[in-house]
Motif scaffolding. Structure first.
Motif, short mmCIF file in Angstrom:
data_model
loop_
_atom_site.label_atom_id
_atom_site.label_comp_id
_atom_site.label_asym_id
_atom_site.label_seq_id
_atom_site.Cartn_x
_atom_site.Cartn_y
_atom_site.Cartn_z
N TYR A 140 0.88 -1.16 0.10
CA TYR A 140 -0.01 -0.02 0.01
C TYR A 140 0.90 1.23 -0.10
O TYR A 140 0.31 2.42 -0.04
CB TYR A 140 -0.94 -0.08 1.26
N ILE A 141 2.20 1.10 0.10
CA ILE A 141 3.04 2.37 0.23
C ILE A 141 3.65 2.54 -1.21
O ILE A 141 4.30 1.76 -1.77
CB ILE A 141 4.06 2.30 1.14
N PRO A 142 3.26 3.76 -1.68
CA PRO A 142 3.85 4.10 -3.04
C PRO A 142 5.33 4.07 -3.06
O PRO A 142 5.95 4.44 -2.24
CB PRO A 142 3.52 5.33 -3.50
N THR A 143 5.95 3.62 -4.29
CA THR A 143 7.45 3.55 -4.30
C THR A 143 8.28 4.66 -3.82
O THR A 143 8.93 4.65 -3.32
CB THR A 143 7.81 2.91 -5.64
N TYR A 144 7.80 5.76 -4.58
CA TYR A 144 8.39 7.11 -4.24
C TYR A 144 8.43 7.37 -2.58
O TYR A 144 9.00 8.28 -2.37
CB TYR A 144 7.85 7.99 -5.21
N LYS A 145 7.42 6.92 -1.88
CA LYS A 145 7.45 7.28 -0.47
C LYS A 145 8.12 6.13 0.29
O LYS A 145 8.01 6.24 1.58
CB LYS A 145 5.78 7.43 0.02
N LYS A 146 8.77 5.20 -0.06
CA LYS A 146 9.33 4.26 0.50
C LYS A 146 10.89 4.71 1.13
O LYS A 146 11.97 4.06 0.86
CB LYS A 146 9.72 2.86 -0.20
N ARG A 147 10.79 5.66 1.68
CA ARG A 147 12.02 6.37 1.90
C ARG A 147 12.16 7.04 3.35
O ARG A 147 13.17 7.50 3.88
CB ARG A 147 12.71 7.42 1.03
N SER A 148 10.92 7.09 4.10
CA SER A 148 11.07 7.72 5.33
C SER A 148 11.05 6.98 6.57
O SER A 148 10.99 5.46 6.56
CB SER A 148 9.64 8.41 5.57
N LEU A 149 11.50 7.25 7.54
CA LEU A 149 11.78 6.77 8.76
C LEU A 149 11.15 7.67 10.03
O LEU A 149 11.28 8.77 9.97
CB LEU A 149 13.30 6.57 9.10
N MET A 150 10.48 6.95 10.90
CA MET A 150 9.49 7.71 11.96
C MET A 150 10.73 8.22 12.76
O MET A 150 11.70 7.68 13.22
CB MET A 150 8.98 6.64 12.81
N THR A 151 10.33 9.54 13.34
CA THR A 151 11.63 10.09 14.33
C THR A 151 11.30 9.63 15.49
O THR A 151 10.18 8.79 16.06
CB THR A 151 11.10 11.59 14.51
N GLU A 152 12.17 9.53 16.50
CA GLU A 152 12.19 8.73 17.92
C GLU A 152 10.88 9.69 18.73
O GLU A 152 10.33 9.01 19.46
CB GLU A 152 13.39 9.07 18.67
N ASP A 153 10.91 11.05 18.50
CA ASP A 153 9.69 11.71 19.17
C ASP A 153 8.45 11.26 18.91
O ASP A 153 7.82 11.18 19.66
CB ASP A 153 9.96 13.15 18.68
N MET A 154 8.41 10.94 17.41
CA MET A 154 7.01 10.54 17.03
C MET A 154 6.59 9.20 17.60
O MET A 154 5.38 9.00 17.97
CB MET A 154 7.02 10.61 15.56
N PHE A 155 7.86 8.26 17.68
CA PHE A 155 7.35 6.78 18.27
C PHE A 155 7.03 6.99 19.68
O PHE A 155 6.18 6.41 20.40
CB PHE A 155 8.78 5.92 17.97
N ASP A 156 7.93 7.95 20.25
CA ASP A 156 7.58 8.32 21.91
C ASP A 156 6.21 8.66 22.22
O ASP A 156 5.48 8.42 22.99
CB ASP A 156 8.57 9.23 22.52
N VAL A 157 5.55 9.42 21.24
CA VAL A 157 4.41 10.11 21.33
C VAL A 157 3.25 9.15 21.30
O VAL A 157 2.37 8.93 22.01
CB VAL A 157 3.93 11.30 20.29
N ILE A 158 3.51 7.98 20.16
CA ILE A 158 2.56 7.03 20.06
C ILE A 158 2.60 6.22 21.19
O ILE A 158 1.36 5.70 21.67
CB ILE A 158 2.87 6.18 18.71
N ILE A 159 3.67 5.61 21.73
CA ILE A 159 3.76 4.90 22.95
C ILE A 159 3.35 5.62 24.28
O ILE A 159 2.34 4.87 24.71
CB ILE A 159 5.39 4.67 23.28
N ARG A 160 3.26 6.89 24.20
CA ARG A 160 2.68 7.44 25.40
C ARG A 160 1.34 7.50 25.42
O ARG A 160 0.40 7.27 26.13
CB ARG A 160 3.41 8.89 25.78
N GLN A 161 0.56 7.71 24.12
CA GLN A 161 -0.84 7.65 23.90
C GLN A 161 -1.44 6.36 24.14
O GLN A 161 -2.36 6.13 24.68
CB GLN A 161 -0.94 8.19 22.49
N SER A 162 -0.50 5.39 23.56
CA SER A 162 -1.08 4.04 23.72
C SER A 162 -1.11 3.64 25.19
O SER A 162 -2.01 2.99 25.49
CB SER A 162 -0.25 3.01 23.12
#
Length: 193
Positions: free
Chosen positions: A164-186
């Motif tokens: 489901y991810i277009p080829t041109y978008k297969k370059r990104s990496l989640m930031t540690e801050d964003m991951f921490d936000v997701i874990i805290r919200q969870s």
């Protein structure tokens, strides 16, 4: 005796240890309705080196011991042999490897999941809700997120038709801050898994 990796076991080698896990723990065998999952297991650095000598194809235990003797040149053959047999016997007893006599491998492999063997099956519904454990009986009517799957990276050099991810978008990496936000919200939402 022969030894080989089982098709549903994933192995990761880290600098100081190894990690084995049953791929079915992650729900990838739903269609196969397979047996009890074997869980996961941490291996010592030496155990990881022993396991890394295995392959998907059967190997004779003598050949594996020979490879181990090349890695551990200062250890006597008899010691490596005893340790290898004990190690692989333990992994076999826990369901992480196959260890046994050379037999018809088609019979052994036939018990594992493949899309060629998937049989349709009917879900059985019951009106006896009092005997079934349901979401409502466990958590009440307060619906909430019970499982969260996070892809921390979309980096991939594959081009799968079903992705489901277009080829041109297969370059990104989640930031540690964003991951921490997701874990805290969870954690605040009491996500179960």
């Amino acid at each position: 005796m022969i030894v080989f990796k089982l098709p549903y076991i994933m192995y990761r080698a880290y600098p100081n240890f190894g990690y084995l896990t049953d791929n079915r723990n992650f729900g990838y065998d739903t269609a196969s309705m397979s047996r009890l999952k074997v869980g996961d297991l941490l291996l010592s650095k030496t155990g990881s080196m022993f396991y890394s000598q295995l392959s998907d194809s059967p190997k004779k235990i003598e050949d594996i011991i020979g490879s181990l003797c090349e890695l551990f040149t200062d250890i006597p053959y008899a010691t490596i042999e005893a340790d290898a047999v004990k190690f692989f016997t333990l992994l076999h007893s826990k369901g992480f490897v196959y260890l046994g006599e050379e037999v018809d491998l088609a019979k052994i492999r036939n018990q594992y999941f493949s899309y060629g063997k998937v049989q349709p099956y009917e879900l059985q519904a019951s009106d006896k809700l009092e005997t079934q454990k349901t979401y409502e009986s466990t958590f009440g009517m307060d619906y909430r997120l019970t499982r969260l799957h996070v892809d921390i990276s979309s980096r991939c050099n594959e081009n799968c038709v079903h992705c489901y991810i277009p080829t041109y978008k297969k370059r990104s990496l989640m930031t540690e801050d964003m991951f921490d936000v997701i874990i805290r919200q969870s954690k605040v939402m009491n996500v179960l898994n």
